[in-house]
Design a protein around this motif. Structure first.
Motif, PDB file in Angstrom:
ATOM      1  N   LYS A 113      -9.980  -4.079   1.033  1.00 57.26           N
ATOM      2  CA  LYS A 113     -10.400  -4.479  -0.314  1.00 57.26           C
ATOM      3  C   LYS A 113      -9.466  -5.543  -0.884  1.00 57.26           C
ATOM      4  N   VAL A 114      -8.162  -5.337  -0.737  1.00 56.41           N
ATOM      5  CA  VAL A 114      -7.199  -6.293  -1.282  1.00 56.41           C
ATOM      6  C   VAL A 114      -7.225  -7.606  -0.499  1.00 56.41           C
TER       7      VAL A 114
ATOM      8  N   ARG B 167      -9.185   1.116   4.117  1.00 50.73           N
ATOM      9  CA  ARG B 167     -10.132   0.616   3.107  1.00 50.73           C
ATOM     10  C   ARG B 167      -9.403  -0.081   1.958  1.00 50.73           C
ATOM     11  N   GLN B 168      -8.250   0.451   1.549  1.00 53.61           N
ATOM     12  CA  GLN B 168      -7.466  -0.208   0.489  1.00 53.61           C
ATOM     13  C   GLN B 168      -7.023  -1.600   0.936  1.00 53.61           C
ATOM     14  N   ILE B 169      -6.553  -1.683   2.161  1.00 52.39           N
ATOM     15  CA  ILE B 169      -6.104  -2.978   2.685  1.00 52.39           C
ATOM     16  C   ILE B 169      -7.265  -3.960   2.745  1.00 52.39           C
TER      17      ILE B 169
ATOM     18  N   ILE C 174       0.865  -1.182   0.000  1.00 50.11           N
ATOM     19  CA  ILE C 174       0.000   0.000   0.000  1.00 50.11           C
ATOM     20  C   ILE C 174       0.898   1.227   0.000  1.00 50.11           C
TER      21      ILE C 174
ATOM     22  N   THR D 199      -8.324   5.835   4.437  1.00 47.91           N
ATOM     23  CA  THR D 199      -8.217   5.427   3.036  1.00 47.91           C
ATOM     24  C   THR D 199      -7.308   4.208   2.918  1.00 47.91           C
ATOM     25  N   MET D 200      -6.201   4.226   3.655  1.00 45.44           N
ATOM     26  CA  MET D 200      -5.290   3.084   3.630  1.00 45.44           C
ATOM     27  C   MET D 200      -5.977   1.841   4.180  1.00 45.44           C
TER      28      MET D 200
END
Length: 177
Positions: free
Chosen positions: A164-165, A160-162, A148, A157-158
């Motif tokens: 999702k992945v 949510r990115q984590i 990330i 935001t970080m």
């Protein structure tokens, strides 16, 4: 056994992001450095002063080994945990590893006034951060399941990115709701 393990340089946001990930998932959060402090009753700089970096790294490996035996936990490692090949093997085998990659300039901005970082108590801490980043970045990438890119963004935001992945990985994080 599986867990979510955050790696990256000092100042990358592992603790902040880790706490939020754990809160959102309803699981325990553990910071390896805080675990060492709780076990020894002294600060990280004191451990470095008395035992040197080698003594600290030994304690770090033991704490990491113990914490990664737990399922359903989010763990923030110390920035140098990846230096030990055994730690890298342990993390890769026991959890989903997330590298929070933050540029050295931003790391410097975040850590420049922090006196609790023994590796930065040198004449030129900014150059030291750049040196550590160059040495450690390949090791972080070697063990990471997810990278990330962070920096100026919001920790949420970080997170949510984590999330999702992680949902798309073949390795299943056992704490999904």
């Amino acid at each position: 056994m599986s867990c979510l393990i955050l790696i990256g340089m000092m100042g990358a946001g592992k603790t902040t992001v880790g706490k939020e990930l754990a809160r959102r998932r309803g699981v325990r959060f553990a910071d390896v450095d805080q675990e060492i402090i709780a076990r020894t009753g002294v600060s990280i700089p004191t451990i470095f002063e008395i035992e040197g970096e080698a003594g600290f790294r030994k304690r770090e490996s033991q704490a990491l080994n113990d914490l990664t035996r737990e399922s359903g936990i989010v763990i923030a490692t110390g920035g140098g945990a990846v230096l030990d090949p055994g730690n890298r093997e342990l993390m890769a085998g026991r959890g989903v590893v997330v590298y929070l990659n933050v540029p050295p300039q931003i790391l410097w901005e975040r850590t420049r006034t922090d006196r609790n970082r023994p590796l930065l108590q040198v004449e030129n801490p900014r150059a030291r951060i750049e040196e550590l980043y160059r040495a450690r970045d390949p090791l972080y990438r070697e063990v990471a399941d997810i990278v990330i890119d962070g920096g100026r963004g919001n920790p949420g935001t970080m997170v949510r990115q984590i999330e999702k992945v992680v949902q798309n990985l073949d390795k299943k994080f056992p704490c999904e709701p």
